[in-house]
Design a protein around this motif. Structure first.
Motif, PDB file in Angstrom:
ATOM      1  N   PHE A 162       0.840  -1.192   0.000  1.00 17.58           N
ATOM      2  CA  PHE A 162       0.000   0.000   0.000  1.00 17.58           C
ATOM      3  C   PHE A 162       0.872   1.238   0.000  1.00 17.58           C
ATOM      4  CE2 PHE A 162      -4.171  -1.661   2.081  1.00 17.58           C
ATOM      5  CZ  PHE A 162      -4.273  -2.620   1.106  1.00 17.58           C
ATOM      6  N   ARG A 163       0.522   2.194  -0.828  1.00 13.88           N
ATOM      7  CA  ARG A 163       1.202   3.483  -0.849  1.00 13.88           C
ATOM      8  C   ARG A 163       0.424   4.491  -0.010  1.00 13.88           C
ATOM      9  NH1 ARG A 163       5.273   3.513  -4.727  1.00 13.88           N
ATOM     10  NH2 ARG A 163       5.060   1.961  -6.352  1.00 13.88           N
ATOM     11  N   ALA A 164      -0.918   4.420  -0.092  1.00 12.56           N
ATOM     12  CA  ALA A 164      -1.759   5.342   0.676  1.00 12.56           C
ATOM     13  C   ALA A 164      -3.178   4.797   0.719  1.00 12.56           C
ATOM     14  CB  ALA A 164      -1.752   6.727   0.049  1.00 12.56           C
ATOM     15  N   VAL A 165      -3.883   5.171   1.773  1.00 11.47           N
ATOM     16  CA  VAL A 165      -5.301   4.849   1.913  1.00 11.47           C
ATOM     17  C   VAL A 165      -5.993   6.128   2.360  1.00 11.47           C
ATOM     18  CG1 VAL A 165      -7.019   3.407   3.063  1.00 11.47           C
ATOM     19  CG2 VAL A 165      -4.755   2.467   2.557  1.00 11.47           C
ATOM     20  N   HIS A 166      -7.010   6.538   1.601  1.00  5.74           N
ATOM     21  CA  HIS A 166      -7.743   7.773   1.890  1.00  5.74           C
ATOM     22  C   HIS A 166      -9.219   7.426   2.043  1.00  5.74           C
ATOM     23  CE1 HIS A 166      -4.157   9.825   0.313  1.00  5.74           C
ATOM     24  NE2 HIS A 166      -4.204   8.970  -0.682  1.00  5.74           N
ATOM     25  N   ALA A 167      -9.873   8.009   3.035  1.00  7.34           N
ATOM     26  CA  ALA A 167     -11.292   7.741   3.241  1.00  7.34           C
ATOM     27  C   ALA A 167     -12.049   9.044   3.422  1.00  7.34           C
ATOM     28  CB  ALA A 167     -11.478   6.852   4.465  1.00  7.34           C
ATOM     29  N   ASP A 168     -13.223   9.104   2.795  1.00  3.42           N
ATOM     30  CA  ASP A 168     -14.110  10.250   2.949  1.00  3.42           C
ATOM     31  C   ASP A 168     -15.533   9.756   2.717  1.00  3.42           C
ATOM     32  OD1 ASP A 168     -15.033  12.864   3.283  1.00  3.42           O
ATOM     33  OD2 ASP A 168     -14.760  13.356   1.170  1.00  3.42           O
ATOM     34  N   GLY A 169     -16.348   9.820   3.741  1.00  5.78           N
ATOM     35  CA  GLY A 169     -17.727   9.353   3.616  1.00  5.78           C
ATOM     36  C   GLY A 169     -17.760   7.876   3.282  1.00  5.78           C
ATOM     37  N   SER A 223     -16.601   6.522   0.561  1.00  5.29           N
ATOM     38  CA  SER A 223     -15.532   6.174  -0.383  1.00  5.29           C
ATOM     39  C   SER A 223     -14.192   5.973   0.320  1.00  5.29           C
ATOM     40  CB  SER A 223     -15.359   7.285  -1.426  1.00  5.29           C
ATOM     41  OG  SER A 223     -16.520   7.413  -2.206  1.00  5.29           O
ATOM     42  N   VAL A 224     -13.500   4.917  -0.096  1.00  2.76           N
ATOM     43  CA  VAL A 224     -12.154   4.627   0.404  1.00  2.76           C
ATOM     44  C   VAL A 224     -11.276   4.397  -0.819  1.00  2.76           C
ATOM     45  CG1 VAL A 224     -10.715   3.117   1.812  1.00  2.76           C
ATOM     46  CG2 VAL A 224     -13.090   3.572   2.499  1.00  2.76           C
ATOM     47  N   ILE A 225     -10.179   5.142  -0.901  1.00  6.20           N
ATOM     48  CA  ILE A 225      -9.263   5.040  -2.038  1.00  6.20           C
ATOM     49  C   ILE A 225      -7.979   4.367  -1.570  1.00  6.20           C
ATOM     50  CG2 ILE A 225      -7.926   6.332  -3.748  1.00  6.20           C
ATOM     51  CD1 ILE A 225     -10.128   8.521  -3.486  1.00  6.20           C
ATOM     52  N   VAL A 226      -7.591   3.329  -2.287  1.00  3.86           N
ATOM     53  CA  VAL A 226      -6.369   2.591  -1.972  1.00  3.86           C
ATOM     54  C   VAL A 226      -5.413   2.730  -3.149  1.00  3.86           C
ATOM     55  CG1 VAL A 226      -5.375   0.329  -1.484  1.00  3.86           C
ATOM     56  CG2 VAL A 226      -7.616   0.935  -0.518  1.00  3.86           C
ATOM     57  N   GLU A 227      -4.228   3.270  -2.871  1.00  2.00           N
ATOM     58  CA  GLU A 227      -3.153   3.319  -3.863  1.00  2.00           C
ATOM     59  C   GLU A 227      -2.172   2.218  -3.490  1.00  2.00           C
ATOM     60  OE1 GLU A 227      -1.886   7.536  -4.999  1.00  2.00           O
ATOM     61  OE2 GLU A 227      -2.686   7.746  -2.955  1.00  2.00           O
ATOM     62  N   GLU A 228      -1.815   1.401  -4.468  1.00  2.00           N
ATOM     63  CA  GLU A 228      -0.935   0.273  -4.168  1.00  2.00           C
ATOM     64  C   GLU A 228      -0.021  -0.053  -5.329  1.00  2.00           C
ATOM     65  OE1 GLU A 228      -2.787  -3.800  -5.613  1.00  2.00           O
ATOM     66  OE2 GLU A 228      -3.690  -3.127  -3.753  1.00  2.00           O
ATOM     67  N   ARG A 229       0.987  -0.827  -5.006  1.00  2.00           N
ATOM     68  CA  ARG A 229       1.895  -1.403  -6.005  1.00  2.00           C
ATOM     69  C   ARG A 229       1.766  -2.913  -5.893  1.00  2.00           C
ATOM     70  NH1 ARG A 229       8.496  -1.008  -5.889  1.00  2.00           N
ATOM     71  NH2 ARG A 229       8.871  -2.054  -7.877  1.00  2.00           N
ATOM     72  N   TYR A 259      -1.597   0.622  -8.923  1.00  2.00           N
ATOM     73  CA  TYR A 259      -3.048   0.576  -9.002  1.00  2.00           C
ATOM     74  C   TYR A 259      -3.656   1.634  -8.110  1.00  2.00           C
ATOM     75  CZ  TYR A 259      -2.836  -4.100 -11.104  1.00  2.00           C
ATOM     76  OH  TYR A 259      -2.597  -5.163 -11.928  1.00  2.00           O
ATOM     77  N   CYS A 260      -4.882   2.009  -8.451  1.00  2.00           N
ATOM     78  CA  CYS A 260      -5.704   2.837  -7.590  1.00  2.00           C
ATOM     79  C   CYS A 260      -7.091   2.205  -7.588  1.00  2.00           C
ATOM     80  CB  CYS A 260      -5.766   4.270  -8.105  1.00  2.00           C
ATOM     81  SG  CYS A 260      -6.758   5.353  -7.056  1.00  2.00           S
ATOM     82  N   PHE A 261      -7.615   1.953  -6.408  1.00  2.00           N
ATOM     83  CA  PHE A 261      -8.940   1.369  -6.252  1.00  2.00           C
ATOM     84  C   PHE A 261      -9.817   2.353  -5.497  1.00  2.00           C
ATOM     85  CE2 PHE A 261      -6.010  -2.187  -6.449  1.00  2.00           C
ATOM     86  CZ  PHE A 261      -6.637  -3.071  -7.311  1.00  2.00           C
ATOM     87  N   VAL A 262     -11.013   2.561  -6.002  1.00  2.00           N
ATOM     88  CA  VAL A 262     -12.001   3.371  -5.302  1.00  2.00           C
ATOM     89  C   VAL A 262     -13.094   2.415  -4.832  1.00  2.00           C
ATOM     90  CG1 VAL A 262     -13.637   5.279  -5.430  1.00  2.00           C
ATOM     91  CG2 VAL A 262     -11.494   5.370  -6.756  1.00  2.00           C
ATOM     92  N   PHE A 263     -13.178   2.251  -3.522  1.00  2.00           N
ATOM     93  CA  PHE A 263     -14.177   1.388  -2.911  1.00  2.00           C
ATOM     94  C   PHE A 263     -15.345   2.243  -2.439  1.00  2.00           C
ATOM     95  CE2 PHE A 263     -10.337  -1.037  -2.523  1.00  2.00           C
ATOM     96  CZ  PHE A 263     -10.721  -2.369  -2.550  1.00  2.00           C
ATOM     97  N   VAL A 264     -16.555   1.776  -2.650  1.00  2.00           N
ATOM     98  CA  VAL A 264     -17.748   2.399  -2.090  1.00  2.00           C
ATOM     99  C   VAL A 264     -18.324   1.400  -1.098  1.00  2.00           C
ATOM    100  CG1 VAL A 264     -20.041   3.340  -2.557  1.00  2.00           C
ATOM    101  CG2 VAL A 264     -18.171   3.717  -4.198  1.00  2.00           C
ATOM    102  N   VAL A 265     -18.463   1.848   0.142  1.00  2.00           N
ATOM    103  CA  VAL A 265     -18.952   0.986   1.215  1.00  2.00           C
ATOM    104  C   VAL A 265     -20.379   1.409   1.557  1.00  2.00           C
ATOM    105  CG1 VAL A 265     -18.575   0.209   3.593  1.00  2.00           C
ATOM    106  CG2 VAL A 265     -16.611   0.689   2.093  1.00  2.00           C
ATOM    107  N   GLU A 266     -21.238   0.416   1.697  1.00  2.63           N
ATOM    108  CA  GLU A 266     -22.640   0.668   2.024  1.00  2.63           C
ATOM    109  C   GLU A 266     -23.094  -0.378   3.037  1.00  2.63           C
ATOM    110  OE1 GLU A 266     -26.307  -0.227  -0.704  1.00  2.63           O
ATOM    111  OE2 GLU A 266     -25.474   1.745  -1.251  1.00  2.63           O
ATOM    112  N   ALA A 267     -23.622   0.082   4.150  1.00  5.32           N
ATOM    113  CA  ALA A 267     -24.146  -0.808   5.195  1.00  5.32           C
ATOM    114  C   ALA A 267     -23.100  -1.836   5.651  1.00  5.32           C
ATOM    115  CB  ALA A 267     -25.426  -1.504   4.723  1.00  5.32           C
ATOM    116  N   GLY A 268     -21.837  -1.394   5.750  1.00  6.62           N
ATOM    117  CA  GLY A 268     -20.790  -2.252   6.286  1.00  6.62           C
ATOM    118  C   GLY A 268     -20.184  -3.249   5.316  1.00  6.62           C
ATOM    119  N   ARG A 269     -20.580  -3.180   4.040  1.00 11.11           N
ATOM    120  CA  ARG A 269     -20.027  -4.093   3.035  1.00 11.11           C
ATOM    121  C   ARG A 269     -19.616  -3.298   1.793  1.00 11.11           C
ATOM    122  NH1 ARG A 269     -24.197  -9.015   2.827  1.00 11.11           N
ATOM    123  NH2 ARG A 269     -22.417 -10.356   2.418  1.00 11.11           N
TER     124      ARG A 269
END
Length: 141
Positions: free
Chosen positions: A78-85, A87-93, A108-118
């Motif tokens: 992981f290079r960085a993990v950012h969270a706002d509301g 959305s969680v953004i993971v930058e990785e190699r 890579y960059c992944f944008v995760f959207v979390v809803e109701a704990g999943r």
């Protein structure tokens, strides 16, 4: 006890991915979750696989089994993990070994959207040209 944050949920999911246990991995995703990667990316093409997975079981099967037909000795940093509301953004190699012993090394960059704990949605971004060069060779890019 407090509920896990969306960032915790995503980081815990990454730990679960390492287990390669499809049932545990599927539990991290909403039943109708989507994983969207760039169209015709090298991994999808090499594995004759979709670049838009729908459903927790399909995503879990890919993470636990299918991707390992192309990648072995996977190392994710992981290079960085950012969270706002939600959305969680993971930058990785990701580094791995490809069939025939060739090296794979891509960011890579992944944008995760979390809803109701999943995890409800994942949008995946990477250097697609570099991926093609490593998977298929310089001429294929």
């Amino acid at each position: 006890m407090t509920s896990p944050t969306n960032k915790d949920i995503v980081l815990n999911a990454w730990q679960t991915f390492r287990t390669r246990d499809a049932k545990l991995i599927a539990a991290a995703f909403a039943p109708d979750a989507e994983w969207i990667a760039p169209a015709r990316n090298a991994t999808a093409v090499a594995l004759d696989h979709t670049d838009h997975m729908i459903g927790a079981e399909a995503i879990a099967r890919f993470i636990s089994t299918e991707m390992h037909r192309l990648f072995t000795e996977i190392d994710i940093a992981f290079r960085a993990v950012h969270a706002d509301g939600d959305s969680v953004i993971v930058e990785e190699r990701m580094r791995a070994t490809l069939p025939g012993g060739r090296s794979y090394d891509n960011d890579y960059c992944f944008v995760f959207v979390v809803e109701a704990g999943r995890i409800k949605q994942v949008r995946e971004y990477m250097d697609t040209r570099k991926g093609w060069q490593m998977v298929f060779g310089e001429a294929a890019a």
